[in-house]
Design an enzyme around this catalytic site. Sequence first.
Site, PDB file in Angstrom:
ATOM      1  N   GLU A 264       1.047  -1.408  -0.090  1.00 40.70           N
ATOM      2  CA  GLU A 264       0.014  -0.024  -0.159  1.00 40.70           C
ATOM      3  C   GLU A 264       0.981   1.245   0.155  1.00 40.70           C
ATOM      4  O   GLU A 264       2.148   1.160   1.164  1.00 40.70           O
ATOM      5  CB  GLU A 264      -0.521   0.024   1.249  1.00 40.70           C
ATOM      6  CG  GLU A 264      -2.006  -0.738   1.541  1.00 40.70           C
ATOM      7  CD  GLU A 264      -2.804  -0.724   2.524  1.00 40.70           C
ATOM      8  OE1 GLU A 264      -2.914   0.719   3.275  1.00 40.70           O
ATOM      9  OE2 GLU A 264      -3.713  -1.568   2.736  1.00 40.70           O
ATOM     10  N   GLU A 318     -13.496   4.518   0.090  1.00 39.92           N
ATOM     11  CA  GLU A 318     -14.267   3.233   0.735  1.00 39.92           C
ATOM     12  C   GLU A 318     -14.864   4.100   1.181  1.00 39.92           C
ATOM     13  O   GLU A 318     -14.889   4.301   2.941  1.00 39.92           O
ATOM     14  CB  GLU A 318     -13.314   2.114   1.073  1.00 39.92           C
ATOM     15  CG  GLU A 318     -12.383   1.647   1.026  1.00 39.92           C
ATOM     16  CD  GLU A 318     -11.464   0.074   1.298  1.00 39.92           C
ATOM     17  OE1 GLU A 318     -12.075  -0.880   1.486  1.00 39.92           O
ATOM     18  OE2 GLU A 318     -10.606   0.614   0.913  1.00 39.92           O
ATOM     19  N   LYS A 321     -15.475   3.762   5.975  1.00 42.65           N
ATOM     20  CA  LYS A 321     -14.332   3.234   6.810  1.00 42.65           C
ATOM     21  C   LYS A 321     -14.761   4.706   7.837  1.00 42.65           C
ATOM     22  O   LYS A 321     -15.023   5.682   7.719  1.00 42.65           O
ATOM     23  CB  LYS A 321     -12.766   3.347   5.819  1.00 42.65           C
ATOM     24  CG  LYS A 321     -12.585   2.438   5.521  1.00 42.65           C
ATOM     25  CD  LYS A 321     -10.845   2.649   5.321  1.00 42.65           C
ATOM     26  CE  LYS A 321     -10.233   1.233   4.671  1.00 42.65           C
ATOM     27  NZ  LYS A 321      -8.726   1.705   4.220  1.00 42.65           N
ATOM     28  N   GLU A 327      -9.751   8.705   5.052  1.00 43.77           N
ATOM     29  CA  GLU A 327      -9.751   7.740   5.957  1.00 43.77           C
ATOM     30  C   GLU A 327     -10.159   7.375   3.971  1.00 43.77           C
ATOM     31  O   GLU A 327     -10.412   6.122   3.918  1.00 43.77           O
ATOM     32  CB  GLU A 327     -10.140   7.096   6.780  1.00 43.77           C
ATOM     33  CG  GLU A 327      -8.490   7.135   7.751  1.00 43.77           C
ATOM     34  CD  GLU A 327      -7.692   5.860   6.973  1.00 43.77           C
ATOM     35  OE1 GLU A 327      -7.708   4.847   6.513  1.00 43.77           O
ATOM     36  OE2 GLU A 327      -6.186   6.264   7.142  1.00 43.77           O
TER      37      GLU A 327
END
Length: 457
Positions: A264, A318, A321, A327
């Site tokens: 990542e 996403e 999250k 995030e």
Amino acid sequence: MATLSLFLSLSLLISAFNFAEPQSFIGVNYGQATDNLPPPAATVNLLKSTTIGKVRLYGADGAIIKALAGTGIEIVIGAANSEIPALASDLNSATAWVNSNVVPYYPASNITLITVGNEVLMTMDQGLISQLLPAMRNVQNALNWAFLGGKVRVSTVHSMAVLSQSYPPSSGLFNPVFQDPLRGLLEFQKDNGSPFTINPYPFFAYQSDPRPEMLAFCLFQPNSGSFDMGNRIMYTNMFDAQVDAVRSALNAMGFRDVEIMIAETGWPYHGDNNEVGPSIENARAYNGNLIAHLRSMVGTPLMPGKSVDTYIFALYDENLKSGPASERAFGLYKPDLSMTYDVGLSKTSLTPTTVTPANPSPKPTAASWCVPKVGVSDAQLQQDLDYACGQGIDCGLIQPGGACFEPNTVSSHAAYAMNLYYQTHAKNPWNCDFSQSATLTSINPSYNACIYPGGST
């Protein structure tokens, strides 16, 4: 001759790339903590329109794995931390896991790696940590029994926090707390040829040190660099520094043969008001320049001449999250499959852009060349020269024997390299900035047999 950095000398060894084809070293994380994902088939069509050659899943979603069949895209699948106890204690559980998540799809779906757990060491759960290696061994044995040993490898993903020391890169060391479990894991990975997978995020380094110079260092932009007294190397970006710190830590433990994989890395394009660093401009600069750096095949100073397999976080946002807004804002693409911002991954749009000023100047409509400003110091121009040639452009003409080698001065060599960088990067005015040391001109600087690329846009 003006001294070029290690990046320049390595860039001259770069072979020609067809960037319209998928690149095996560029991957993307395909997370599913969201309620608005497009269907797997639509995502696969999107991936096929890009040069992304790898996809990492955090689990083993059969619909996604099946949809990727026949594409040739390499697939990393994962077993969650919660699955580790069963995989560790019962070989039959590992066999059942492999028989459910790998065997039905391979080889049509190009599964190459299974990651058992994610940042397990950082949980500080001693029971879970002690079960990690047995779980990996059982999964490996299950693969062997399915005649997939050596074809599908087994690893686990680590946070950069497993290092107790990462600066300077030559002093990289693993935290003594993790030395024993890491040694067992690394022995297993060495024996089975699997990579040490790590999550470096220059974004977090910038958040802890939000100076303009640090931002440029993190975004692969011109900066004064960071000199490592231990290995006598000048680092010009945080990504290379972090990866080489991991390399140093592995070497210090005697695992020079274990390869590194970046599981990542990325940069958020949006965040809360109190977050430092998230913006579309910074995200585009980081990811776009990272991709250009990987494509250059320069490598890192301690691992030159090749690109580490790197999975960018993330394909989509996403939205489920928790935590700060950043995030939920790493996605390169939106659920409607449009780009959040362009980093040059599309086969029809291959030139990544860098950070754009808030009020960018329009592209010049007449012929234009990028040249140093009058009065800029040789020290600054040397930095600009090293940066430009370190981004994968062909600086061979300013090497000895090249048509632009003479006059043999820093300013002359920098002028050629800065202009070539500008011309290569879509002739955007912000790509002729170089920390305000360059400017555009309509006067062709070519001389004798030294031809500067340029023309109308």
